[in-house]
Scaffold this active site. Structure first.
Site, PDB file in Angstrom:
ATOM      1  N   SER A 275      31.747  26.091 -18.224  1.00 56.80           N
ATOM      2  CA  SER A 275      30.685  26.230 -19.214  1.00 56.80           C
ATOM      3  C   SER A 275      30.902  27.551 -19.959  1.00 56.80           C
ATOM      4  CB  SER A 275      29.327  26.237 -18.489  1.00 56.80           C
ATOM      5  OG  SER A 275      28.286  26.578 -19.366  1.00 56.80           O
TER       6      SER A 275
ATOM      7  N   LYS B  95      32.436  22.712 -21.545  1.00 54.81           N
ATOM      8  CA  LYS B  95      31.083  22.645 -22.119  1.00 54.81           C
ATOM      9  C   LYS B  95      30.882  23.907 -22.939  1.00 54.81           C
ATOM     10  CE  LYS B  95      26.671  23.482 -19.831  1.00 54.81           C
ATOM     11  NZ  LYS B  95      25.795  23.016 -18.725  1.00 54.81           N
TER      12      LYS B  95
ATOM     13  N   LYS C 243      28.220  26.252 -25.058  1.00 54.15           N
ATOM     14  CA  LYS C 243      26.831  26.551 -25.383  1.00 54.15           C
ATOM     15  C   LYS C 243      26.699  26.631 -26.895  1.00 54.15           C
ATOM     16  CE  LYS C 243      25.129  27.212 -21.238  1.00 54.15           C
ATOM     17  NZ  LYS C 243      23.998  26.410 -20.729  1.00 54.15           N
TER      18      LYS C 243
ATOM     19  N   ASP D 278      25.963  22.218 -25.022  1.00 51.95           N
ATOM     20  CA  ASP D 278      24.675  22.429 -24.352  1.00 51.95           C
ATOM     21  C   ASP D 278      23.820  23.351 -25.219  1.00 51.95           C
ATOM     22  OD1 ASP D 278      22.527  22.849 -22.688  1.00 51.95           O
ATOM     23  OD2 ASP D 278      23.675  23.696 -21.017  1.00 51.95           O
TER      24      ASP D 278
ATOM     25  N   GLU E  38      23.855  18.226 -24.330  1.00 51.06           N
ATOM     26  CA  GLU E  38      22.896  18.554 -23.272  1.00 51.06           C
ATOM     27  C   GLU E  38      21.679  19.272 -23.846  1.00 51.06           C
ATOM     28  OE1 GLU E  38      24.923  20.268 -19.869  1.00 51.06           O
ATOM     29  OE2 GLU E  38      23.151  21.387 -19.278  1.00 51.06           O
TER      30      GLU E  38
ATOM     31  N   ASP F 256      18.759  18.390 -18.927  1.00 48.41           N
ATOM     32  CA  ASP F 256      18.885  19.424 -17.899  1.00 48.41           C
ATOM     33  C   ASP F 256      17.474  19.946 -17.605  1.00 48.41           C
ATOM     34  OD1 ASP F 256      19.197  21.866 -16.561  1.00 48.41           O
ATOM     35  OD2 ASP F 256      20.840  22.602 -17.780  1.00 48.41           O
TER      36      ASP F 256
ATOM     37  N   LYS G  72      20.928  19.857 -10.945  1.00 48.47           N
ATOM     38  CA  LYS G  72      21.054  21.103 -10.192  1.00 48.47           C
ATOM     39  C   LYS G  72      20.030  20.973  -9.073  1.00 48.47           C
ATOM     40  CE  LYS G  72      21.917  23.685 -14.469  1.00 48.47           C
ATOM     41  NZ  LYS G  72      21.576  24.827 -15.301  1.00 48.47           N
TER      42      LYS G  72
ATOM     43  N   GLY H  82      25.271  23.891 -12.903  1.00 52.10           N
ATOM     44  CA  GLY H  82      25.438  25.170 -12.217  1.00 52.10           C
ATOM     45  C   GLY H  82      24.449  26.218 -12.681  1.00 52.10           C
TER      46      GLY H  82
HETATM   47  O1  OSB Z   1      21.998  25.094 -19.083  1.00 53.59           O
HETATM   48  O2  OSB Z   1      23.341  24.710 -17.492  1.00 53.59           O
HETATM   49  C1  OSB Z   1      22.687  25.500 -18.171  1.00 53.59           C
HETATM   50  C2  OSB Z   1      23.679  29.047 -17.256  1.00 53.59           C
HETATM   51  C3  OSB Z   1      22.474  29.692 -17.413  1.00 53.59           C
HETATM   52  C4  OSB Z   1      21.384  28.993 -17.848  1.00 53.59           C
HETATM   53  C5  OSB Z   1      21.481  27.636 -18.106  1.00 53.59           C
HETATM   54  C6  OSB Z   1      22.684  26.978 -17.914  1.00 53.59           C
HETATM   55  C7  OSB Z   1      23.812  27.703 -17.522  1.00 53.59           C
HETATM   56  C8  OSB Z   1      25.139  27.134 -17.372  1.00 53.59           C
HETATM   57  C9  OSB Z   1      26.029  27.749 -16.344  1.00 53.59           C
HETATM   58  O3  OSB Z   1      25.571  26.291 -18.105  1.00 53.59           O
HETATM   59  C10 OSB Z   1      26.866  26.774 -15.622  1.00 53.59           C
HETATM   60  C11 OSB Z   1      27.652  27.441 -14.531  1.00 53.59           C
HETATM   61  O4  OSB Z   1      27.080  27.820 -13.487  1.00 53.59           O
HETATM   62  O5  OSB Z   1      28.851  27.596 -14.714  1.00 53.59           O
HETATM   63 MG    MG Z   2      22.146  23.079 -19.469  1.00 53.38          MG
END
Ligand code: OSB
Ligand code: MG
Length: 372
Positions: free
Chosen positions: A136, A162, A164, A189, A214, A239, A263, A291
């Protein structure tokens, strides 16, 4: 199993590089390592994953600590726990606070595995020894740095990327990655940064063969997500919306998504997560392991859960070294070409490195549970 005490190690682990999402910038990961101890001295571990700021969910590290200490642990005083499944029921009188609940519940699962001489993966019904993992990537300063990062992870063998996104950092970076990597399994995401009025932009994202988008909309916007899913080919993945099995049922009834980022810490524990997995499988909803920038303990729990065969999409379970200089467990989870092996020792199958814990320790607190 009768719990005699719980030790809370309050830690703060600096991130190697800041992690940027549409919520903001994270520079360190504050969390509690929860150590549950039963009367014969056997120990189990869990991580309390709530972040410092209540943006991703309502919980923060501080509020979750208070709930855990004053409301959850007292419910376990004097209890004889036959199976970790019972914890969910014991905690049911406390509303919400899923991450606080999951921290204790997942520690009891580890403890149970150690007492029964079983791996957590086998207890959870996992069957795979090696699993594909994804990465991510946070919001980047510019497209060049982004492409450099992507190529680093693709070279390392990660099988899914993924990205952001947020308004102003969405179409252009995705297009750039797509041009360079036409067949990469890519997804975006948004962490809830868009609304219905962004429909034009989201429809444009529909042209980049994304594996999914996402959480584009608000965290309770089941109806808006359903409205969107009807208009785009790309799978919508929820999520933040999903805090329990009933949220997944609501999403299915309304057609709000075609995939779920699961999660266990966001849904109150591994027992609820197992129920969600079965339901998603039955409803043909793609479910995969998300995660929370976990350290080694949370990562081991994730790997055990993700070893179940229903997870057909690589999870956000990248190497801990991506986030932290050093980890609090002795194993490095043997990452090789985008695959990670699932620990097969008793419980979570990894040992705590207390020298490392000391390095990140803010304070340790012992809570006694033995007498009612
Ligand atoms: O939306 O999944 C999420 C990290 C912080 C807050 C929200 C998210 C995330 C990640 C991290 O995407 C995923 C990871 O642990 O590698
Ligand atoms: Mg997410």
């Amino acid at each position: 199993m009768k719990l005699s005490q719980v030790n809370l190690y309050q830690l703060a682990m600096p991130l190697v590089t800041p992690f940027v999402t549409s919520y903001g910038v994270m520079k360190e990961k504050p969390f509690y390592l929860v150590e549950v101890v039963e009367e014969n001295g056997q120990k189990g571990y869990g991580e309390l994953e709530a972040f410092a700021v209540p943006d991703y969910t309502e919980e923060t590290s501080e509020t979750a600590y208070l709930i855990l200490k004053h409301h959850l642990l007292p419910l376990l005083k004097g209890e004889d726990i036959q199976h970790p499944r019972e914890i969910k029921e014991r905690f049911s009188s406390i509303r919400g606070n899923e991450m606080a609940k999951a921290a204790v519940e997942s520690a009891v699962w580890d403890l149970y595995g150690k007492c029964k001489h079983r791996s957590l993966a086998s207890l959870l019904g996992g069957s795979r020894q090696i699993i594909d993992v994804g990465v991510s990537i946070g919001i980047q300063e510019n497209t060049d740095t982004l492409l450099e990062l992507v190529s680093k992870y693709v070279d390392a063998g990660y099988t899914r990327v993924k990205l952001k996104i947020k308004p102003g950092f969405d179409k252009e970076p995705i297009q750039a990655i797509r041009e360079k990597y036409p067949t990469l399994v890519l997804m975006a995401d948004a962490n809830s940064a868009y609304t219905r009025s962004d429909i034009k932009l989201i429809k444009e994202l529909d042209h980049y063969q994304l594996a999914m988008i996402e959480q584009p909309f608000g965290v309770r916007d089941f109806l808006d997500h359903a409205w969107l899913q009807k208009q785009v080919q790309t799978r919508i993945c929820l999520d933040e919306n999903i805090r329990s099995l009933s949220d997944v049922q609501l999403a299915v009834a309304l057609g709000s998504c075609k995939a779920v980022n699961l999660k266990f810490s966001r849904v109150g524990g591994l027992t609820e997560a197992l129920e969600i997995i079965s339901y998603c499988d039955q409803e043909d909803l793609l479910v995969w392991c998300g995660g929370m920038l976990e350290a080694g303990v949370g990562r081991a729990h994730n790997l055990a859960l993700a070893s179940r065969s229903e997870f057909r999409f690589p999870g956000d379970i990248s190497r801990t070294s991506r986030y932290f200089e050093s980890d609090i467990v002795t194993s490095d989870f043997s990452f090789k070409e985008g695959k990670m092996s699932v620990p097969n020792g008793f419980g979570i199958g990894v040992a705590i490195d207390f020298k490392q814990v000391d390095k990140f320790l803010i304070q340790k607190e012992t809570l006694l549970l033995s007498n009612k």
